[in-house]
Scaffold this motif. Structure first.
Motif, mmCIF file in Angstrom:
data_model
loop_
_atom_site.group_PDB
_atom_site.id
_atom_site.type_symbol
_atom_site.label_atom_id
_atom_site.label_comp_id
_atom_site.label_asym_id
_atom_site.label_seq_id
_atom_site.Cartn_x
_atom_site.Cartn_y
_atom_site.Cartn_z
ATOM 1 N N ILE A 128 0.877 -1.159 0.000
ATOM 2 C CA ILE A 128 0.000 0.000 0.000
ATOM 3 C C ILE A 128 0.920 1.215 0.000
ATOM 4 O O ILE A 128 1.948 1.209 0.683
ATOM 5 C CB ILE A 128 -0.887 0.084 1.247
ATOM 6 C CG1 ILE A 128 -1.365 -1.263 1.718
ATOM 7 C CG2 ILE A 128 -2.085 0.957 0.987
ATOM 8 C CD1 ILE A 128 -2.103 -1.172 3.036
ATOM 9 N N GLY A 129 0.564 2.236 -0.752
ATOM 10 C CA GLY A 129 1.433 3.396 -0.832
ATOM 11 C C GLY A 129 0.669 4.694 -0.910
ATOM 12 O O GLY A 129 -0.556 4.720 -1.043
ATOM 13 N N GLN A 130 1.448 5.767 -0.827
ATOM 14 C CA GLN A 130 0.871 7.095 -0.930
ATOM 15 C C GLN A 130 1.934 8.051 -1.469
ATOM 16 O O GLN A 130 3.116 7.916 -1.152
ATOM 17 C CB GLN A 130 0.384 7.572 0.433
ATOM 18 C CG GLN A 130 -0.416 8.832 0.366
ATOM 19 C CD GLN A 130 -1.297 9.004 1.588
ATOM 20 O OE1 GLN A 130 -1.246 8.224 2.524
ATOM 21 N NE2 GLN A 130 -2.109 10.023 1.572
ATOM 22 N N TYR A 131 1.483 8.999 -2.272
ATOM 23 C CA TYR A 131 2.383 10.014 -2.806
ATOM 24 C C TYR A 131 2.602 11.101 -1.758
ATOM 25 O O TYR A 131 1.656 11.554 -1.118
ATOM 26 C CB TYR A 131 1.817 10.634 -4.088
ATOM 27 C CG TYR A 131 1.866 9.684 -5.259
ATOM 28 C CD1 TYR A 131 3.002 9.604 -6.050
ATOM 29 C CD2 TYR A 131 0.786 8.862 -5.565
ATOM 30 C CE1 TYR A 131 3.069 8.728 -7.122
ATOM 31 C CE2 TYR A 131 0.846 7.975 -6.631
ATOM 32 C CZ TYR A 131 1.983 7.925 -7.400
ATOM 33 O OH TYR A 131 2.048 7.045 -8.459
ATOM 34 N N GLY A 135 6.202 14.426 -4.452
ATOM 35 C CA GLY A 135 5.874 13.677 -5.661
ATOM 36 C C GLY A 135 6.354 12.233 -5.654
ATOM 37 O O GLY A 135 6.102 11.492 -6.594
ATOM 38 N N LYS A 136 7.049 11.823 -4.590
ATOM 39 C CA LYS A 136 7.547 10.448 -4.524
ATOM 40 C C LYS A 136 6.469 9.523 -3.958
ATOM 41 O O LYS A 136 5.740 9.892 -3.039
ATOM 42 C CB LYS A 136 8.795 10.370 -3.642
ATOM 43 C CG LYS A 136 9.985 11.086 -4.247
ATOM 44 C CD LYS A 136 11.194 10.965 -3.355
ATOM 45 C CE LYS A 136 12.392 11.672 -3.973
ATOM 46 N NZ LYS A 136 13.565 11.590 -3.101
ATOM 47 N N ASP A 170 10.662 7.769 -7.300
ATOM 48 C CA ASP A 170 10.496 9.142 -7.772
ATOM 49 C C ASP A 170 9.735 9.164 -9.094
ATOM 50 O O ASP A 170 9.426 8.119 -9.675
ATOM 51 C CB ASP A 170 11.836 9.877 -7.858
ATOM 52 C CG ASP A 170 12.771 9.350 -8.946
ATOM 53 O OD1 ASP A 170 12.327 8.627 -9.876
ATOM 54 O OD2 ASP A 170 13.967 9.664 -8.872
ATOM 55 N N ALA A 171 9.425 10.365 -9.585
ATOM 56 C CA ALA A 171 8.614 10.523 -10.790
ATOM 57 C C ALA A 171 9.287 9.943 -12.038
ATOM 58 O O ALA A 171 8.610 9.574 -12.999
ATOM 59 C CB ALA A 171 8.294 12.001 -11.008
ATOM 60 N N ALA A 172 10.626 9.826 -12.028
ATOM 61 C CA ALA A 172 11.342 9.267 -13.173
ATOM 62 C C ALA A 172 11.394 7.736 -13.133
ATOM 63 O O ALA A 172 11.919 7.109 -14.050
ATOM 64 C CB ALA A 172 12.763 9.830 -13.219
#
Length: 183
Positions: A128-131, A135-136, A170-172
């Protein structure tokens, strides 16, 4: 009353009492009896796998509906250091759904391959995750290992091991993952 205690190597202790009443199954003569008091312990052990990875491919599996966001599949490739200084490559695939509230649910699988011996260990995971505001994406989850190497093999200790992990992406698509043994 049962007491659930979670102890980590960082000296963090979480305890939560809860009650489980004797339960009688419907239409059966079965009764679940719990001893009182009982203690269920979970310990977060040593760091067993750590390493960076990068996303190598992205695929849309489903565009989603009103109550669920799109389902994406990401392939990744990285390097890992396994307990004892074992160097390995880490490759796998994960699918993830982003919910309307911004949280994510993910499931995946991968293969760790020792760069010295070529031995492999496989794993599956859920998270389970969250930003974050930066932005990570930060995930927390469980991982289940299997190894088909001999009992004396370099990765044999991973066979049937359960771990908990945290990662940051990260976004990349660059990520760092750490896995601790769950005892």
């Amino acid at each position: 009353m049962l007491l659930l205690t979670i102890i980590s190597t960082s000296s963090m202790i979480l305890s939560a009492p809860f009650r489980i009443a004797d339960i009688e199954a419907q239409d059966q003569n079965t009764t679940l009896v719990t001893s009182d008091p009982s203690t269920i312990n979970v310990t977060i052990g040593d760091l067993i796998v750590e390493g960076p990875a990068v996303s190598t491919g992205l695929r849309v599996l489903d565009v989603g509906t009103g109550d669920k966001g799109p389902k994406l599949e990401v392939s990744f490739l990285g390097n890992a250091t396994i307990r004892g200084g074992i160097k390995a490559t880490d490759m796998g695939t994960v699918w993830s759904i982003t919910n309307p509230d911004g949280t994510t649910y993910s499931e995946g699988q991968g293969i760790l391959t020792s760069t010295a011996t070529g031995e492999m260990a496989t794993y599956t995971f859920q998270a389970i995750g969250q930003y974050g505001p930066d932005g990570k994406l930060r995930n927390h989850g469980s991982v289940f290992f299997n190894s088909n190497t001999s009992s004396s093999g370099q990765l044999s200790f991973l066979n049937k091991m359960v771990g908990v992990f945290a990662d940051e992406i990260d976004a990349a698509g660059n990520s760092m993952t750490r896995v601790w043994e769950l005892k």
